[in-house]
Structure formats: structure tokens, C-alpha cells
Design a protein around this motif. Structure first.
Motif, short mmCIF file in Angstrom:
data_model
loop_
_atom_site.label_atom_id
_atom_site.label_comp_id
_atom_site.label_asym_id
_atom_site.label_seq_id
_atom_site.Cartn_x
_atom_site.Cartn_y
_atom_site.Cartn_z
N ARG A 269 47.71 -41.66 -15.77
CA ARG A 269 46.49 -42.15 -15.14
C ARG A 269 45.32 -42.13 -16.11
NH1 ARG A 269 48.34 -38.54 -11.00
NH2 ARG A 269 49.46 -39.70 -9.34
N GLU A 270 45.22 -41.04 -16.89
CA GLU A 270 44.14 -40.96 -17.88
C GLU A 270 44.28 -42.05 -18.95
OE1 GLU A 270 44.20 -37.04 -19.42
OE2 GLU A 270 43.68 -36.06 -17.54
N LEU A 271 45.51 -42.27 -19.39
CA LEU A 271 45.73 -43.30 -20.41
C LEU A 271 45.41 -44.69 -19.89
CD1 LEU A 271 49.06 -42.10 -22.09
CD2 LEU A 271 46.79 -42.15 -23.11
N GLN A 272 45.75 -44.95 -18.63
CA GLN A 272 45.45 -46.25 -18.06
C GLN A 272 43.96 -46.52 -18.01
OE1 GLN A 272 47.40 -46.38 -14.27
NE2 GLN A 272 49.41 -46.88 -15.14
N VAL A 273 43.20 -45.49 -17.62
CA VAL A 273 41.75 -45.64 -17.58
C VAL A 273 41.21 -45.89 -18.99
CG1 VAL A 273 39.58 -44.47 -17.06
CG2 VAL A 273 41.52 -44.25 -15.49
N SER A 274 41.71 -45.10 -19.96
CA SER A 274 41.25 -45.26 -21.35
C SER A 274 41.60 -46.64 -21.88
CB SER A 274 41.86 -44.17 -22.23
OG SER A 274 41.48 -42.89 -21.80
N ASN A 275 42.81 -47.10 -21.57
CA ASN A 275 43.24 -48.42 -22.05
C ASN A 275 42.38 -49.53 -21.47
OD1 ASN A 275 45.29 -47.50 -23.69
ND2 ASN A 275 46.86 -47.63 -22.11
N ARG A 276 42.02 -49.40 -20.19
CA ARG A 276 41.16 -50.42 -19.58
C ARG A 276 39.80 -50.47 -20.26
NH1 ARG A 276 43.22 -48.20 -14.52
NH2 ARG A 276 44.83 -49.60 -13.66
N VAL A 277 39.26 -49.29 -20.56
CA VAL A 277 37.96 -49.25 -21.24
C VAL A 277 38.07 -49.86 -22.64
CG1 VAL A 277 36.18 -47.72 -22.17
CG2 VAL A 277 37.19 -47.24 -19.93
N ILE A 278 39.13 -49.49 -23.37
CA ILE A 278 39.32 -50.02 -24.73
C ILE A 278 39.52 -51.53 -24.69
CG2 ILE A 278 40.87 -50.01 -26.71
CD1 ILE A 278 41.37 -47.03 -26.14
N LEU A 279 40.34 -52.00 -23.73
CA LEU A 279 40.61 -53.43 -23.61
C LEU A 279 39.32 -54.19 -23.29
CD1 LEU A 279 42.71 -55.68 -23.61
CD2 LEU A 279 43.10 -55.23 -21.19
N PHE A 280 38.50 -53.61 -22.40
CA PHE A 280 37.24 -54.27 -22.06
C PHE A 280 36.33 -54.36 -23.28
CE2 PHE A 280 32.77 -53.78 -20.84
CZ PHE A 280 32.61 -54.93 -20.09
N ASP A 281 36.22 -53.24 -24.04
CA ASP A 281 35.39 -53.25 -25.24
C ASP A 281 35.92 -54.23 -26.28
OD1 ASP A 281 33.74 -51.37 -24.14
OD2 ASP A 281 34.72 -49.65 -25.11
N LYS A 282 37.25 -54.30 -26.41
CA LYS A 282 37.85 -55.20 -27.39
C LYS A 282 37.56 -56.66 -27.04
CE LYS A 282 42.31 -56.30 -29.56
NZ LYS A 282 42.41 -57.70 -29.16
N ARG A 283 37.72 -56.99 -25.76
CA ARG A 283 37.47 -58.37 -25.36
C ARG A 283 35.99 -58.73 -25.50
NH1 ARG A 283 41.20 -58.67 -19.84
NH2 ARG A 283 43.23 -58.81 -20.91
N ARG A 284 35.12 -57.79 -25.19
CA ARG A 284 33.69 -58.06 -25.32
C ARG A 284 33.33 -58.27 -26.79
NH1 ARG A 284 29.59 -53.51 -23.34
NH2 ARG A 284 30.67 -52.43 -25.04
N THR A 285 33.90 -57.42 -27.67
CA THR A 285 33.63 -57.56 -29.10
C THR A 285 34.16 -58.89 -29.62
OG1 THR A 285 33.78 -55.15 -29.37
CG2 THR A 285 33.97 -56.50 -31.35
N GLU A 286 35.37 -59.27 -29.19
CA GLU A 286 35.94 -60.55 -29.64
C GLU A 286 35.11 -61.72 -29.16
OE1 GLU A 286 39.93 -60.55 -28.27
OE2 GLU A 286 40.70 -59.36 -29.94
N SER A 287 34.57 -61.63 -27.93
CA SER A 287 33.73 -62.71 -27.41
C SER A 287 32.45 -62.84 -28.22
CB SER A 287 33.40 -62.47 -25.93
OG SER A 287 34.57 -62.43 -25.15
N ILE A 288 31.86 -61.69 -28.58
CA ILE A 288 30.64 -61.72 -29.39
C ILE A 288 30.92 -62.32 -30.76
CG2 ILE A 288 28.90 -60.27 -30.52
CD1 ILE A 288 29.16 -58.34 -28.13
N ILE A 289 32.01 -61.87 -31.39
CA ILE A 289 32.37 -62.38 -32.72
C ILE A 289 32.69 -63.86 -32.65
CG2 ILE A 289 34.10 -62.23 -34.55
CD1 ILE A 289 34.26 -59.24 -34.06
N ASP A 290 33.37 -64.28 -31.56
CA ASP A 290 33.75 -65.68 -31.42
C ASP A 290 32.54 -66.59 -31.26
OD1 ASP A 290 36.19 -66.92 -31.68
OD2 ASP A 290 36.36 -67.37 -29.55
N GLY A 291 31.45 -66.04 -30.73
CA GLY A 291 30.26 -66.85 -30.52
C GLY A 291 29.31 -66.89 -31.71
N LEU A 292 29.63 -66.17 -32.78
CA LEU A 292 28.76 -66.17 -33.95
C LEU A 292 28.79 -67.53 -34.64
CD1 LEU A 292 29.58 -62.66 -35.49
CD2 LEU A 292 27.55 -63.32 -34.18
N GLY A 293 27.68 -67.88 -35.26
CA GLY A 293 27.61 -69.14 -36.00
C GLY A 293 28.22 -69.07 -37.37
N GLU A 294 28.62 -67.90 -37.81
CA GLU A 294 29.27 -67.73 -39.11
C GLU A 294 30.73 -67.38 -38.89
OE1 GLU A 294 27.27 -64.82 -41.38
OE2 GLU A 294 25.37 -65.91 -41.48
N GLY A 295 31.56 -67.77 -39.85
CA GLY A 295 32.97 -67.44 -39.77
C GLY A 295 33.20 -65.96 -40.03
#
Length: 625
Positions: A269-295
Motif C-alpha cells: 500500500r505504501e509503495l502504491q501511494v509512492s508510485n502514484r506520487v512519483i508517476l504524477f510528478d514524472k508526467r507533470r515534469t514531462e508535460s512542462i519539458i514538452d511545452g518548452l520552446g527549446e529542444g
């Protein structure tokens, strides 16, 4: 985990589902024995039936041999009564249906038995037939009664002189007549099966009884509650024997497993909660990077690409699925310079570097600035590298254009200023000692000053247009009058070069809502260039066309013409053509650039049609509405 699943973990070979194992085994054994008994009955019935059929055929065969031997002499003597007597005696056999003798002409001479059947058989085709050198056999079936008959036919007399043929019909045995015997033997087989099942049932109970008790206990524990822990349950487990040992081992082992399992559930249960938090942070970071005007390309500590955004995909011409998880050399085979830059040693937290790479190719020049910086890891080992790509092609082109602009402006300003300065110095030094020479010097100074003023005006107008500061002062203008005045203004210059100028303007040219001075600048530039680049003896024509939507002004000359590869360049600022002799013609390269911009500001366009050595045609399109 419920108890059924726990038992499956330890005894994967024993089925503990809700089916009854013992009953299934008994049913399978019974079905197999019954199938065996049925097979035995079928084999017996078939063998008996085939044996009876062969016996009937043999009877018909032997009777026909006797009749042939007995009737041959009377047939040769023509004693038909004796022949009939032979036939009547032979028909007394119970298997014989009828006997018939046919003479050499095919006419019956003697017959006995059920001749109505013979009449029906004649109408039917045989179901089966075969023959030997002396005998023919045929199998017939009656459609009305489903009875079947064998007809045996043999020749009477020698082959070279036959006197007739004998036909003996015997009844084919019915399959149903043998079913009773087969069922009797099947009853014996079924009795044996029942006996074997009783014995087998006893042994199955002895072997599987403990396992059945174990299964029943597990099912009872399962019904008590799926989430109930193993320990504390009062199970009716078998004692002694192999099944008892298994039950005892299960009881002890599952008590330990239950405790560990509960711990694992908490950790999970603890790992599932941690994984959800990590996955959310990863997707948010990827979205920010994907929206940058630089490669952006992120590499992991093993040198493989882990993240690439859309801008980097566009700059490098690659797809994300073809890059992720690969080394730069594998992911970027067409950009070896980028791959080499990314794979240099990045050890150390403060190592950063940048470079500009030229991606010139079939689509033109592209300059990309690439920066690489290490990503710090948890240990001394680098956590990877971050590579940033920026397309600076436009910036480089603007820098080059700015440099070219300053250089050209300096050159164009220096030329008239140098001329003015030279003539002024000569006047100061009294080198112009006659009034005519002084007048010539003053005229030259005036022309160069006008040239300098036009250059400054053109530069200011282009600058205002580019920054959006030029506002058109539109009014209703008589277009024919505007064009005639422009032609009059350049008439003297054309005459001095012996160039014929003419106008071809329609009488009904309408008024247009335009900026008179700006359009006059365009027409004057077009006419001036036409005269400049036309040899003496040539011609320049100013023509006009009007339709419901636009006014078209054509300036056509017989000059040097413009090569095809320069058609777009002539509208660039400070561009001077590479035509032969163009370097001897004064100009600053701003006229056509300004004319193009003014035409676009009016919602129109300026187009060129030209072929080197055959003159040029510039067309100014101005909308009327």
C-alpha cells in the motif's frame, strides 16, 4: 489472500476448486467402461452380420452350381418339364427367394419362388455388383420394404455354346436380427463394468478420502471469511498418513505466510501511494519539458536517452519511440555531430559546454545551438546529462542581414558624400575658373544631394514599414493622371539615352483609393529602373489594365532582362543584380524593396516576368475595393 489461494500456493498439483474431484473421477471411469462395452457390442453385431451375409452368398453360389449341373442335360435335350422339376426342388431352401432359368434367347423357361420380387428387381438398378469369370453377383434393394437381396447368376453350358443362364436370389440378412444377441453380450459387459466400478470406488475412497476431507476443511475456512487470517481457525484436518502430514505442514506454513503476507500488504500500500506520487510528478515534469520552446534531451546515468520533447523531435527529425532507451549513436545516426557532443565525458558537477552546429542540407541552412550540462546524482557518479537545442537560424540570418545592411548603407551614403566633398573642395580651391565649369560642379553637387535625399527617404520609408510606423494617406486618386505625370517626369531622362517611351493606358481608368505619393514612388522606381537597364535605342512602355476588382500597371522594357534565379532576390534590400554592366549603373538596391512593401501595404502585389537578354515586365496590382 483467502485460504483457497494460500492452498494453491503450496499445493499447485491439487485442485481445490468447488468441483467434486472424487465424483468426477468416478464418472470418468464409468463413462470409459460404458464406452468400452458399447464398442464390444458394436464389434460383435457387425462381425455376426457380416458372417451371416457371407453365408447367404455362399448358399446362393452353391445352389446355382447344383442347378447348372442338374439342368444342363435337360436344357440341351429341350426337356423343360425336367428343368422345372429341378428348379422346384432347389427352391425349397428357406434362404432362397426365387430361382429362374433363362434360355439363350433371354426367355424364362423355368422359375419358382416369389416371382413378384423378381419383377420388382428387374425395374431397379443394383446397389452393388461384382463378377468372376464364371459368376456374376448383384445386390438389390426394394424401395417399398427396405429388404435387400443377392442375385447369383451363372451360365449353363460351355462358353462356346451356352444354352441358358440360371438366376438364384437369396435374402440379405437384416442387421436388426443381430442386435438382440449383441445386447445380451452387452448386458454381461455392463455387469462387469458395475462390478469394476464398485471395486474402484472402494479404492478411490481409500486413496482420495483424506484429500477430500482436507479440501472440505479448506472450503469451510474459506466460507468463514476471505480476509480472516489463517491462525485461530478450527479445521477438521486429516490425521496421520501422507494427507495428514500435508495438512499439518500447510497449517504451520500458512500461519507464517499469513503474518508475512500482512506485512507485505502494508508495504505494498505504501509503495502504491509512492508510485502514484512519483508517476504524477514524472508526467507533470514531462508535460512542462514538452511545452518548452527549446529542444530538450535527457540522458540517464547509462548514457541512454530517457526524455525527448517535441521541439527536439522537430529539430532533429526523429520520432520519440525511435529514440527513447537508445544511446545517442543509435538514436541519431543522421546527426553524428550531436551524438558525439552528447557522449563526451560529463563527469564532474561543473562541466558545461556549448557549441553551434550547422545542419545545412536539402531544405536549406539550419544553425542549432546545443548546450550540455550534467545532472547531479545521489552519489559521486553523474546522474545523466541534460542537452538543450535551440534553432538560431533566424537569429544568425538577422545578424548577417543587419551587418550587410549597415555595410550597404555606409557604402551608399559614402558615394554621394564623397562626390559632394570632392566638388566642394575643387570649388574652394578655385579649380572651376569658368562660369560654365562652376555651373557643372553645382549641378553635380545638386544631383548627388538629391540622390542622397532619395536614399535617406527610401531607408526611412522601409524602416517605418518594417516597424509598422508607416500610415498610408489614402484618398481618391485619378490613376490615369498619376501615371501620365510619372511618365512625363522621366521623359527627359529617356530622351537623353535615346530610349523610346510610350503609354498604353485605357481612357476609362477609374479613380482608386490609394496613397498618391507612395504609389508615385513605386511607378517612378519601376520607370527609372527600366530606363537605367535598357540600352540606347530600346523602348519602355507604361500600360494599364482595369477589371472589376483591381488595377494592373505594367512597366515593360527591352533591356538586359533578369535571370530566373534572381527573380526573388531583386526585391531584397540592397540587392544589386549580377547582370553584365549593372555595376556601371548607379543605384542603392532599395527601390524594388520599397516598391514591393508599398504594394503589399495597399493589399496588392508586385510581380516580375523576365528572361535574361529579352527585357523585363513588372506588374503592380492594386485592389479597387
Amino acid at each position: 489472500m483467502d485460504l483457497m489461494k494460500k492452498l494453491k500456493l503450496l499445493l499447485p498439483g491439487i485442485r481445490v476448486e468447488k468441483s467434486r474431484t472424487l465424483s468426477i473421477v468416478q464418472l470418468v471411469v464409468a463413462v470409459l467402461f460404458l464406452l468400452g462395452a458399447a464398442l464390444m457390442c458394436y464389434v460383435f453385431i457387425r462381425n455376426e452380420w457380416m458372417s451371416a451375409a457371407n453365408h447367404v452368398i455362399a448358399t446362393g453360389d452353391s445352389l446355382s452350381d447344383v442347378i447348372v449341373a442338374s439342368a444342363e442335360g435337360p436344357m440341351e435335350r429341350g426337356n423343360l418339364a425336367e428343368v422345372q422339376a429341378v428348379v422346384s426342388r432347389m427352391n425349397q431352401n428357406r434362404n432362397v427367394v426365387f430361382v429362374r432359368i433363362i434360355d439363350a434367347d433371354g426367355k424364362p423357361v423355368a422359375q419358382s419362388g416369389r416371382m413378384q420380387i423378381a419383377a420388382q428387381l428387374v425395374k431397379n438398378e443394383p446397389v452393388d455388383s461384382w463378377a468372376t469369370p464364371e459368376t456374376s453377383y448383384a445386390l438389390y434393394a426394394l424401395e417399398t420394404t427396405d429388404e435387400m437381396f443377392y442375385v447369383v447368376e451363372k451360365q449353363i453350358g460351355p462358353d462356346d455354346k451356352p444354352v441358358g443362364r440360371v438366376q438364384v436370389a437369396v435374402e440379405h440378412p437384416s442387421l436388426l436380427s443381430f442386435v438382440g444377441k449383441g445386447l445380451y453380450r452387452g448386458e454381461i459387459a455392463v455387469f462387469g463394468v458395475a462390478l469394476l466400478l464398485m471395486v474402484g470406488n472402494y479404492f478411490l475412497h481409500a486413496l482420495l478420502g483424506p484429500i477430500t476431507r482436507l479440501r472440505r476443511s479448506v472450503l469451510e475456512a474459506q466460507s468463514a471469511g476471505k480476509d480472516m487470517p489463517w491462525e485461530g481457525l478450527a479445521l477438521d484436518l486429516p490425521k496421520g498418513g501422507e494427507a495428514g502430514d500435508i495438512a499439518s505442514g500447510i497449517d504451520n506454513m500458512m500461519s507464517k505466510i499469513s503474518k508475512e503476507y500482512n506485512k507485505l500488504l502494508d508495504s505494498n500500500r505504501e509503495l502504491q501511494v509512492s508510485n502514484r506520487v512519483i508517476l504524477f510528478d514524472k508526467r507533470r515534469t514531462e508535460s512542462i519539458i514538452d511545452g518548452l520552446g527549446e529542444g530538450v534531451i535527457v540522458g540517464d546515468s547509462y548514457g541512454r536517452v530517457s526524455i525527448i520533447n517535441r521541439e527536439a523531435e522537430v529539430l532533429l527529425g526523429v520520432g520519440r519511440k525511435d529514440v527513447i532507451g537508445k544511446t545517442p549513436e543509435e538514436a541519431l545516426p543522421e546527426h553524428k555531430e550531436v551524438a558525439q557532443f552528447m557522449t563526451r565525458d560529463t563527469s564532474g558537477p561543473n562541466i558545461r559546454r556549448s557549441a553551434e552546429l550547422d545542419f545545412s542540407g536539402g531544405e536549406g541552412r539550419k544553425v542549432v545551438r546545443i548546450q550540455l550540462m550534467p545532472v547531479s546524482g545521489r552519489s559521486e557518479r553523474s546522474g545523466g546529462a541534460l542537452t538543450m537545442l535551440r534553432d538560431v537560424t533566424q537569429q544568425k540570418m538577422e545578424e548577417q542581414a543587419r551587418g550587410d545592411f549597415i555595410s550597404n548603407v555606409a557604402h551608399e551614403l559614402r558615394a554621394p558624400l564623397s562626390a559632394i566633398k570632392s566638388y566642394v573642395e575643387m570649388l574652394i580651391d578655385n579649380e572651376a575658373d569658368t562660369p560654365a565649369l562652376r555651373a557643372e560642379f553645382f549641378n553635380t553637387i545638386n544631383e548627388e544631394a538629391d540622390r542622397l535625399a532619395r536614399l535617406i527617404d527610401n531607408m526611412l520609408n522601409i524602416s517605418r514599414i518594417e516597424v509598422g510606423g508607416l500610415v498610408l494617406n489614402k484618398s481618391s486618386v485619378r490613376t490615369r493622371k498619376l501615371l501620365e505625370d510619372a511618365l512625363t517626369s522621366v521623359a527627359a531622362t529617356a530622351k537623353s539615352k535615346n530610349i523610346d517611351i510610350a503609354a498604353n493606358l485605357p481612357d476609362d481608368m477609374p479613380e482608386a483609393d490609394i496613397d498618391k505619393e507612395m504609389v508615385r514612388v513605386v511607378v517612378m522606381n519601376l520607370l527609372g529602373n527600366a530606363i537605367k537597364y535598357t540600352e540606347p535605342g530600346g523602348s519602355v512602355i507604361l500600360a494599364g489594365e482595369v477589371d472589376a476588382e483591381e488595377l494592373r500597371v505594367h512597366v515593360v522594357d527591352t533591356g538586359w532582362g533578369i535571370p530566373q534565379d534572381e527573380h526573388e532576390k531583386v526585391f531584397d534590400k540592397f540587392y544589386r543584380g549580377k547582370r553584365t554592366g549593372s555595376s556601371k549603373v548607379t543605384g542603392n538596391g532599395l527601390g524594388l524593396a520599397l516598391a514591393k512593401e508599398i504594394a503589399c501595404l495597399h493589399g496588392g502585389d508586385l510581380r516580375l516576368e523576365s528572361e535574361e537578354g529579352k527585357g523585363s515586365k513588372f506588374t503592380l496590382n492594386l485592389p479597387l475595393k
